[in-house]
Design an enzyme around this catalytic site. Structure first.
Site, PDB file in Angstrom:
ATOM      1  CB  ALA A 159      -0.632   0.090   1.182  1.00  0.00           C
ATOM      2  CG  ASN A 161       2.590  -9.101   7.128  1.00  0.00           C
ATOM      3  OD1 ASN A 161       2.908  -9.940   7.470  1.00  0.00           O
ATOM      4  ND2 ASN A 161       1.219  -8.615   7.842  1.00  0.00           N
ATOM      5  N   GLY A 217      -0.884 -15.879  -2.689  1.00  0.00           N
ATOM      6  CA  GLY A 217      -1.903 -16.109  -3.787  1.00  0.00           C
ATOM      7  C   GLY A 217      -2.216 -15.978  -4.697  1.00  0.00           C
ATOM      8  N   GLY A 218      -2.715 -14.118  -4.674  1.00  0.00           N
ATOM      9  CA  GLY A 218      -2.883 -13.247  -6.435  1.00  0.00           C
ATOM     10  C   GLY A 218      -4.012 -12.253  -5.621  1.00  0.00           C
ATOM     11  CG  ASP A 233       4.079   0.251  15.223  1.00  0.00           C
ATOM     12  OD1 ASP A 233       4.107   0.190  16.356  1.00  0.00           O
ATOM     13  OD2 ASP A 233       5.602   0.198  14.638  1.00  0.00           O
ATOM     14  CG  HIS A 239      -4.498 -18.544   6.003  1.00  0.00           C
ATOM     15  ND1 HIS A 239      -3.802 -19.757   5.225  1.00  0.00           N
ATOM     16  CD2 HIS A 239      -4.247 -17.984   4.895  1.00  0.00           C
ATOM     17  CE1 HIS A 239      -4.047 -19.923   4.260  1.00  0.00           C
ATOM     18  NE2 HIS A 239      -4.242 -18.918   4.142  1.00  0.00           N
ATOM     19  CD  GLU A 251      -7.772 -18.969   1.120  1.00  0.00           C
ATOM     20  OE1 GLU A 251      -8.517 -19.486   1.351  1.00  0.00           O
ATOM     21  OE2 GLU A 251      -7.440 -17.933   0.274  1.00  0.00           O
ATOM     22  NE  ARG A 302      -6.931 -23.387   1.640  1.00  0.00           N
ATOM     23  CZ  ARG A 302      -7.378 -22.962   2.953  1.00  0.00           C
ATOM     24  NH1 ARG A 302      -8.501 -23.105   2.517  1.00  0.00           N
ATOM     25  NH2 ARG A 302      -6.426 -21.742   2.271  1.00  0.00           N
ATOM     26  NE  ARG A 338      -7.732 -16.582   3.252  1.00  0.00           N
ATOM     27  CZ  ARG A 338      -6.422 -15.432   2.317  1.00  0.00           C
ATOM     28  NH1 ARG A 338      -6.109 -14.446   4.120  1.00  0.00           N
ATOM     29  NH2 ARG A 338      -5.783 -15.905   1.663  1.00  0.00           N
ATOM     30  CG  HIS A 388      -3.371 -14.873   7.027  1.00  0.00           C
ATOM     31  ND1 HIS A 388      -1.906 -14.810   6.859  1.00  0.00           N
ATOM     32  CD2 HIS A 388      -3.752 -14.798   6.083  1.00  0.00           C
ATOM     33  CE1 HIS A 388      -1.303 -14.380   5.456  1.00  0.00           C
ATOM     34  NE2 HIS A 388      -3.349 -14.324   5.461  1.00  0.00           N
ATOM     35  CG  HIS A 389      -5.789  -9.357   7.230  1.00  0.00           C
ATOM     36  ND1 HIS A 389      -4.691  -9.024   6.197  1.00  0.00           N
ATOM     37  CD2 HIS A 389      -6.433  -8.511   7.485  1.00  0.00           C
ATOM     38  CE1 HIS A 389      -5.078  -8.576   6.053  1.00  0.00           C
ATOM     39  NE2 HIS A 389      -5.882  -7.705   6.546  1.00  0.00           N
ATOM     40  CD  GLU A 412      -3.203  -7.448   7.860  1.00  0.00           C
ATOM     41  OE1 GLU A 412      -3.139  -8.114   8.909  1.00  0.00           O
ATOM     42  OE2 GLU A 412      -1.268  -7.558   7.247  1.00  0.00           O
ATOM     43  NE  ARG A 453      -6.739 -10.834   3.859  1.00  0.00           N
ATOM     44  CZ  ARG A 453      -5.464 -11.485   3.143  1.00  0.00           C
ATOM     45  NH1 ARG A 453      -6.208 -11.695   2.048  1.00  0.00           N
ATOM     46  NH2 ARG A 453      -5.067 -12.236   3.724  1.00  0.00           N
ATOM     47  N   GLY A 496      -6.908 -13.360  -1.262  1.00  0.00           N
ATOM     48  CA  GLY A 496      -6.911 -12.836  -2.835  1.00  0.00           C
ATOM     49  C   GLY A 496      -6.841 -10.973  -2.426  1.00  0.00           C
TER      50      GLY A 496
END
Length: 646
Positions: free
Chosen positions: A159, A186, A192-193, A418, A439, A452, A455, A476, A578-579, A608, A618, A621
């Protein structure tokens, strides 16, 4: 030095910032003996486990001196582990000890190089105590300094760099502050994508996801969870109309921003900010095009958990094999930042401490701490917070979710929350801080994220009884909950050779030693210590489901190919933090809002560090979509804000 590392090194120098370890507060480097290695010097080799397989070093040393250390074999993550590969050997030689500082964010690779070097020396009987002594720390505090610029971006992840590129292209001077020694945050760990709706690359696929769309619409229309959610009902009506029109004239691949919104909001349990979700979905196609313009091409489309259709866009290598999206995009972003070095200056090892706010409430800069502890003041017309979440801050995670105490994390060490704290100090509102995602497929022994995408591409999960237990491509949170409920709380992820042949990512998992292998179902069952007869029956039953495109046991609707190409592989996985879905409250312009819903002048945020996009969960992707779309948006809108001040 490989090209990516060379480019990164050039970027640091072009930005006027010394290379990270050159500034490490250690004793002065040792002076090498004249004349090169002594007659007694030996050439030694040893290996140690890295993040993605063994790291092998070649060391030239005698009993008194280490002349050289070279990493000769490694398969570490580009832009993360490779930074350590480039820096640590030289540090060992300069300081004549294996106990040099590890590189933050690349600790495992750093330790592998140091451990292998130590093993090589000890194996040859070169046990000089100085070779394992801690370096003398002599901190020389640099002078305090003040810098003036148009815009400060806090965080050099996806970002932050997207925002900086956009703002610089609008003619602004930008300073990026990064607390670690490398770009990426991160974002570089995303495997994944990127989800994007109604793209030309989806049209290259034959549509066969009717069951997935119908399942989503039925849930939206009948599930009690969304009984009072008007947004879900309205979106379902629109998607139903779109889908009926498509079935009447099936041209191309069916998807729409509205279906992406519906998947995202339902996946987030309906607590998302609908406006933020709508903006992200509607701008996802253009974001793919913008990435193309930078040199990052995500043209391979596949399935991911929680998506009704094939929507996740992935990069491929020269052989057409799928590769990790973060390790692909971040070097491209970094190179684009480098190309704009006349407008963008990047400060590494610089920790942003607080925002500067004037008497009118406007944000006018950042106060930070430099690598040597010196105070750095950055005066600016606006600030963008892109510091990521708090998934590596165990104390903060546990304060909101005590039941997650002891869980491993996939996050980089710098994910400490932070930016959220800095925003709160100037009156920013927050939301959903207790919404923390685990996750379901984190490698059991290393905490390495297993994408992911496996799968989505056809892998299944089995428990210690050798049986499937849930829809593997559900959201997830639900897959993780089902996994935790299994005997011993872990699962085996099953793939076949066809999947390996199509994915560089899986090849990396094999090289790293994460997989068990068997030439037959029965042989693999013995390797993972499950009942061979039961496991073989599970595989046969799953393959029949794929052929019939129907899963009566768990209602999975995403099918690719049966798992029938030997040999077969299994990865032991368990859920991990994970998130963090919560964060600062923003609007679609990425302006940070206060508790009254008013924009704090001069303060923007993306990625994030913000809350509202993902709600209570979330989808795979959507993190990349989030940081690209809202990173771009932050850069564009901060440029407009700065222009309005002139």
């Amino acid at each position: 030095m490989n090209k990516k590392l060379k480019n990164l090194s050039y970027l640091l120098l072009a930005a006027g910032v010394a290379l990270p370890l050159v500034l490490s507060p250690m004793k002065p480097p040792s002076k090498a003996p004249s004349g090169g290695p002594s007659a007694e010097a030996q050439t030694l080799t040893a290996s140690a486990p890295g993040m993605d397989g063994d790291v092998t070093v070649q060391v030239v040393a005698d009993k008194d001196y280490i002349y050289s250390v070279e990493v000769t074999e490694q398969n570490e993550t580009p832009g993360i582990g490779t930074i350590a590969v480039d820096q640590i050997p030289g540090q060992i030689v300069s300081y004549q000890t294996t106990e040099v500082d590890s590189i933050s964010g690349a600790t495992i690779t750093s330790e592998a190089i140091k451990t292998a070097t130590k093993a090589a020396l000890e194996g040859a009987g070169l046990t000089n105590a100085a070779f394992t002594a801690a370096p003398e720390v002599t901190v020389k505090r640099e002078k305090d300094a003040t810098y003036n610029t148009d815009i400060v971006v806090v965080g050099a992840g996806g970002a932050g760099m997207a925002a900086a590129i956009k703002a610089a292209d609008a003619g602004n001077k930008v300073i990026i502050l990064e607390t670690t020694t490398m770009t990426g945050g991160n974002s570089i760990r995303a495997t994944g994508g990127m989800n994007a709706a109604d793209t030309p690359y989806q049209d290259l696929n034959e549509f066969g996801e009717d069951a997935g769309v119908e399942k989503t619409l039925e849930k939206a229309e009948t599930d009690e969870e969304f009984a009072d959610n008007e947004t879900v009902h309205e979106l379902a009506k629109v998607v139903r109309q779109q889908y009926d029109a498509y079935k009447a004239n099936p041209d191309g691949y069916f998807d729409s921003p509205e279906l992406m919104e519906l998947d995202t909001i339902m996946g987030g349990h309906g607590i998302n900010d609908p406006k933020l979700v709508k903006y992200m979905a509607e701008n996802s196609n253009d974001a793919i095009s913008w990435l193309d313009s930078l040199g990052a091409k995500l043209h391979s489309v596949g399935a991911a958990g929680g998506a009704s259709v094939f929507r996740i866009h992935r990069p491929t290598d020269a052989e057409g094999k799928v590769i990790s999206v973060g390790a692909y995009i971040i070097p491209v972003f970094t190179e684009n930042v480098e190309q704009r070095s006349s407008n963008i200056r990047l400060f590494y090892s610089t920790h942003a401490d607080s925002l500067i706010q004037d008497e009118d409430g406007k944000i006018t800069g950042v106060v930070a701490t430099g690598e040597t502890g010196n105070k750095l003041t950055f005066n600016a017309k606006a600030v963008i917070l892109a510091t990521g979440g708090f998934g590596a801050n165990h104390e903060m995670v546990e304060s909101y979710r005590p039941e997650l105490k002891g869980f491993m994390t996939t996050n980089v060490d710098s994910a400490q929350g932070d930016g959220i704290k800095m925003g709160q100090e100037v009156g920013a509102a927050t939301r959903d801080l207790d919404q923390i995602q685990i996750h379901p497929t984190v490698e059991y022994s290393s905490s390495h994220l297993i994408t992911e995408g496996l799968r989505g591409d056809g892998a299944i999960l089995v428990n210690v009884n050798g049986e499937r237990f849930f829809d593997e491509v559900n959201t997830r949170d639900k897959v993780s909950a089902a996994e935790i409920a299994q005997p011993e709380g872990f699962a085996w992820l099953i793939i076949d050779q066809r999947m390996v042949d199509a994915s560089k990512v899986i090849e990396g998992y094999i090289t790293a030693g994460y997989t068990k292998t068997g030439a037959t179902y029965e042989e693999l069952a013995k390797e993972i210590e499950v009942d061979p007869t039961t496991f073989a029956a599970t595989m046969d039953k799953w393959n029949a489901c794929v052929e019939a495109k129907s899963d009566p046991d768990f209602n999975r609707t995403s099918f690719t190919e049966p798992l029938t190409n030997a040999p077969y592989y299994a990865i032991k996985v368990t859920p991990g933090i994970h998130h963090t879905m919560g964060g600062l409250v923003i609007n679609t312009k990425t302006e940070v809002l206060d508790e009254s819903g008013n924009a704090i002048p001069g303060l923007f945020a993306a990625g994030e560090v913000t809350g509202g996009v993902h709600g209570g969960n979330r989808l795979g992707g959507n993190a990349v979509t989030d940081f690209v779309v809202y990173g771009e948006t932050a850069g564009e809108n901060v440029a407009e804000y700065v222009a309005s001040l002139k």
